[in-house]
Design a protein around this motif. Structure first.
Motif, PDB file in Angstrom:
ATOM      1  N   SER A   1       0.714  -0.871  -0.353  1.00  0.00           N
ATOM      2  CA  SER A   1       0.051  -0.460  -0.163  1.00  0.00           C
ATOM      3  C   SER A   1       0.961   1.103  -0.006  1.00  0.00           C
ATOM      4  CB  SER A   1      -0.940   0.083   1.705  1.00  0.00           C
ATOM      5  OG  SER A   1      -1.562   1.954   1.164  1.00  0.00           O
TER       6      SER A   1
ATOM      7  N   SER B   1      -5.211  -3.546   0.703  1.00  0.00           N
ATOM      8  CA  SER B   1      -3.948  -1.627   0.152  1.00  0.00           C
ATOM      9  C   SER B   1      -5.230  -0.398   0.240  1.00  0.00           C
ATOM     10  CB  SER B   1      -3.115  -1.973  -0.353  1.00  0.00           C
ATOM     11  OG  SER B   1      -4.428  -1.521  -2.116  1.00  0.00           O
TER      12      SER B   1
ATOM     13  N   TRP C   1      -2.444   0.832  -4.580  1.00  0.00           N
ATOM     14  CA  TRP C   1      -1.296  -0.553  -3.842  1.00  0.00           C
ATOM     15  C   TRP C   1      -0.577  -0.437  -5.441  1.00  0.00           C
ATOM     16  CZ3 TRP C   1      -1.321  -5.191  -7.321  1.00  0.00           C
ATOM     17  CH2 TRP C   1      -2.055  -5.414  -8.965  1.00  0.00           C
TER      18      TRP C   1
ATOM     19  N   GLY D   1      -0.099  -3.452 -10.838  1.00  0.00           N
ATOM     20  CA  GLY D   1      -0.672  -2.261  -9.668  1.00  0.00           C
ATOM     21  C   GLY D   1      -1.289  -1.776 -10.457  1.00  0.00           C
TER      22      GLY D   1
END
Length: 310
Positions: A124, A154, A201, A215
């Protein structure tokens, strides 16, 4: 006597035939369609288009109709799989833990995304605009923060729990705290100056200038929605387990095995479909089990009761 023996043999033969027939029963006899829930932090049209090849592949390999059901948020997928309205979905770790708790263990993890280095985790991060003048978590105090979704690992659970463990109450520390409705929406809210900060994330691996290997940041860069030079990262969490693709626990065992086989083989047999699902440079999937999510489940329990995991 001979007649009785013949009758007994015939009866035994019928029982064996019935038993063999039951053993040979296929999931196709009881599962007439597979419903797959989708959540991806993007609009429903893009989500359906990106997963259409995946749907077609599943339908071909399974030999039963497959339908996609996009949800506007994590809660929608959690509720749908718990209520038996979908049979399979990809979750974040927190969403999986929440759904597992909500439906008293009615779901189980099937596979977990694996990175090229063999890892099954991500991070995160908190981001702000490059020109915001904010350069640390300390100087972020008094500014507005957008979490992604209350059921995101996250995008809420981990940063919220981490900040509280450090003595930071987000509601008091930041001038305004809200939910953007998704990871992409949160970063866009920062870029559009609706919020000063957002959490999202990332794999944390590879070239930062490209949004790392995978991500939300990488996805936004690839879609032309973000230039990494427009933002800076102020904070990064510890390692978070990748969320699983999970299935209803009451699905027939042979269907679970078939789905497992398809997913484990996907990067090699259909790399284009795998890429459209994962949108990054992962290495495929690994078998998942409940042990991987024990800590996240405990954290969700603590969050629900207002406690804090030590």
């Amino acid at each position: 006597m001979f007649g009785k023996l013949m009758l007994a043999a015939a009866t035994a033969g019928l029982l064996l035939t019935a038993s063999a027939s039951a053993d040979a029963q296929s999931y196709k006899d009881t599962v007439k369609e597979l419903r797959v829930g989708l959540i991806g932090g993007e609009n429903a049209s893009d989500l359906m288009t990106r997963n259409e090849g995946y749907r077609q592949l599943l339908e071909k390999e399974l030999g039963i109709p497959v339908k996609l059901f996009p949800a506007t948020d994590y809660a929608g997928i959690m509720q749908a799989i718990g209520a038996g309205q979908v049979e399979m979905a990809a979750f974040g770790a927190s969403g999986f833990a929440g759904a597992y708790l909500d439906c008293n263990g009615c779901i189980e993890p099937l596979v977990v995304p694996q990175e090229k280095d063999g890892s099954t985790f991500y991070y995160s991060v908190m981001v702000t605009r490059a020109d915001s003048g904010i350069d640390s978590l300390e100087t972020a105090k008094g500014h507005s923060l957008a979490f992604a979704d209350p059921n995101s690992t996250s995008g809420y659970l981990i940063p919220n729990a981490t900040f509280k463990a450090q003595g930071i109450d987000p509601e008091q520390y930041f001038s305004k705290v809200g939910f953007a409705g998704g990871h992409e929406q949160g970063v866009l809210a920062v870029l559009n100056k609706q919020y000063d900060l957002a959490v999202t994330w990332t794999s944390g691996q590879g070239e930062m200038s490209e949004g790392y290997t995978r991500g939300n940041l990488r996805a936004m860069v690839d879609k032309g929605l973000l230039k990494m030079s427009d933002i800076k990262i102020l904070w990064q969490s510890g390692k978070i387990p990748n969320g699983p693709t999970a299935v209803r626990a009451d699905l027939p065992a042979d269907l679970k095995e078939k789905l497992l086989s398809i997913l484990l083989d996907l990067p090699k047999s259909h790399p284009d479909i795998y890429e459209s699902i994962e949108r990054g440079s992962g290495a495929g999937y690994a078998r998942a089990d409940m042990d991987l999510y024990k800590d996240i489940i405990d954290l969700r329990k603590a969050e629900a009761t207002g406690g804090r995991k030590s």
